[in-house]
Design an enzyme around this catalytic site. Structure first.
Site, PDB file in Angstrom:
ATOM      1  N   HIS A 178      -7.898  10.125   3.375  1.00 58.72           N
ATOM      2  CA  HIS A 178      -7.491   9.178   4.411  1.00 58.72           C
ATOM      3  C   HIS A 178      -7.856   9.676   5.813  1.00 58.72           C
ATOM      4  CE1 HIS A 178      -4.661   7.912   1.144  1.00 58.72           C
ATOM      5  NE2 HIS A 178      -5.113   6.744   1.545  1.00 58.72           N
ATOM      6  N   ASP A 195       0.855  -1.202   0.000  1.00 58.86           N
ATOM      7  CA  ASP A 195       0.000   0.000   0.000  1.00 58.86           C
ATOM      8  C   ASP A 195       0.885   1.244   0.000  1.00 58.86           C
ATOM      9  OD1 ASP A 195      -2.421   1.408   0.233  1.00 58.86           O
ATOM     10  OD2 ASP A 195      -2.350   1.386   2.434  1.00 58.86           O
TER      11      ASP A 195
HETATM   12  P1  13P Z   1      -8.944   5.023   5.493  1.00 58.53           P
HETATM   13  O1  13P Z   1      -8.059   5.966   6.215  1.00 58.53           O
HETATM   14  O2  13P Z   1     -10.235   5.685   5.094  1.00 58.53           O
HETATM   15  O3  13P Z   1      -9.192   3.760   6.213  1.00 58.53           O
HETATM   16  O4  13P Z   1      -8.211   4.626   4.107  1.00 58.53           O
HETATM   17  C1  13P Z   1      -7.201   3.652   4.086  1.00 58.53           C
HETATM   18  C2  13P Z   1      -6.440   3.634   2.810  1.00 58.53           C
HETATM   19  O5  13P Z   1      -6.766   4.271   1.842  1.00 58.53           O
HETATM   20  C3  13P Z   1      -5.244   2.765   2.774  1.00 58.53           C
HETATM   21  O6  13P Z   1      -4.551   2.894   1.561  1.00 58.53           O
HETATM   22  O1  G3H Z   2      -3.392   5.082   3.577  1.00 60.24           O
HETATM   23  C1  G3H Z   2      -2.627   4.742   4.448  1.00 60.24           C
HETATM   24  C2  G3H Z   2      -2.958   3.582   5.310  1.00 60.24           C
HETATM   25  O2  G3H Z   2      -4.008   3.895   6.179  1.00 60.24           O
HETATM   26  C3  G3H Z   2      -1.735   3.082   6.009  1.00 60.24           C
HETATM   27  O3  G3H Z   2      -1.366   3.961   7.022  1.00 60.24           O
HETATM   28  O4  G3H Z   2       1.016   4.492   6.583  1.00 60.24           O
HETATM   29  O5  G3H Z   2       0.038   4.733   8.876  1.00 60.24           O
HETATM   30  O6  G3H Z   2       0.458   2.459   7.889  1.00 60.24           O
HETATM   31  P1  G3H Z   2       0.137   3.908   7.628  1.00 60.24           P
HETATM   32 ZN    ZN Z   3      -4.607   4.885   0.785  1.00 66.11          ZN
END
Ligand code: 13P
Ligand code: G3H
Ligand code: ZN
Length: 324
Positions: free
Chosen positions: A179, A81
């Site tokens: 986010h 991700d």
């Molecule tokens: P949220 O912060 O809405 O849960 O989104 C998570 C996300 O996009 C991870 O890539």
């Molecule tokens: O979009 C981001 C995800 O919520 C992951 O968050 O980078 O704090 O692990 P993080």
């Molecule tokens: Zn994201």
């Protein structure tokens, strides 16, 4: 069973959405596998750069491989991700990841294309698929802050050019979400017209369908925020997120991967705050950990219902065996 992200997209496209859930530790992983097994849903397990540095990439891989053994009915893809070029290459070379996300959306359009194309070439040579991002979400993405006021929706004409020039397999598009827990002021809706326009532009150009990815998809339940605050939290009570009843309509238009992280963090925070508020004499973390795993599994199962992925395991299994 770990499968390719493309295998899952093939079954889900325009029918339902795959939940893409972030994991950082064994409790989240256990709850995720239990929830997807109980709701008979295929899913995508996401690992961010932050998760890889928090728990170490090898620890996370070992936890996931063990969960795969403990939950033999599970069918899922493993995804990086919000990767940068270096983390994408590391995941591609590891042989463990089904797909990577290259997030160069903060770069110029041309530079985003150049970076994404380099990652696509290397990923495809290794049989890994690539999600790329175009447009900017409001809120916080990893360590990049984008002023909510400058958040801009993905331009469908640019999206087509971007897909054509990069060959990316899925497109993370800005369709009105951001986010974290503070997405909107008041009630807002997804920009369904942007999803439709991107899917149409791709079809009109004679390209195979490109699944659209929705980031920032947490619903930020009011009740969860209120319970956290009643147990000593100080979250802004105006926090609000995506309407859960918009997941499936978005899926039918081409949103095939829906990213959910914040809502799971809220479950964790609520369980642990309430536990230690009510039992201030205790200090063993396993009793609240057990409650969390059960509650997280139920949370995941309820989200899979909303995404339409619940009950779809057999369909995925049939599609996988037909492809052999
Ligand atoms: P949220 O912060 O809405 O849960 O989104 C998570 C996300 O996009 C991870 O890539
Ligand atoms: O979009 C981001 C995800 O919520 C992951 O968050 O980078 O704090 O692990 P993080
Ligand atoms: Zn994201």
């Amino acid at each position: 069973m770990i499968v390719t992200t493309s295998d899952l997209y093939k079954v889900a496209y325009k029918k339902f959405a795959l939940g893409a859930y972030n994991i950082n530790n064994l409790e989240q992983t256990n709850g995720l596998f239990a929830g997807c097994t109980q709701s008979k849903a295929p899913f995508i397990i996401q690992i961010s750069k932050g998760a890889r540095s928090y728990a170490h990439k090898k620890m996370l891989e070992a936890i996931i491989r063990t969960a795969e053994e403990i939950y033999p009915d599970s069918i899922f893809a493993v995804h990086l991700d919000h990767g940068d070029e270096a983390s994408c290459y590391d995941c591609i070379d590891s042989g463990f990841y089904s797909s990577v996300m290259i997030d160069a959306s903060h770069e110029s359009f041309e530079e985003n294309i150049n970076i994404t194309k380099r990652v696509v070439d290397r990923a495809h040579a290794a049989g890994v698929s690539v999600e790329a991002e175009l447009g900017q979400l409001g809120g916080v993405e990893e360590d990049i802050k984008v002023d909510e006021k400058n958040a801009c929706l993905t331009n469908p004409v640019e999206a087509l050019e971007f897909i054509q020039k990069t060959g990316c397999d899925a497109l993370a598009a800005a369709i009105g979400t951001s986010h974290g827990a503070y997405k909107f002021k008041g009630q807002q809706s997804l920009h369904f017209e942007v999803i439709e326009q991107i899917a149409k532009a791709v079809a009109d150009a004679g390209l195979p369908p490109t699944p659209i990815v929705m980031h920032g998809s947490s619903s930020v339940p009011k009740e969860e925020v209120a319970r956290i605050n009643a147990a000593g939290g100080k979250l802004d009570p105006s926090a609000c997120g995506v309407n859960l009843d918009e997941y499936l309509p978005a899926a039918k238009l081409g949103v095939t991967k829906i990213n959910i992280d914040t809502d799971g963090r809220l479950v964790w925070t609520r369980v642990h705050r309430e536990f230690f508020r009510d039992k201030p004499d205790q200090f063993d973390f396993r009793p609240p950990g057990k409650i969390f795993m059960k509650e997280y599994a139920d949370f995941i199962a309820s989200r899979n219902e909303k995404l339409g992925s619940a009950g779809k395991l057999d369909e995925v299994r049939e599609s996988l065996s037909a492809a052999v």
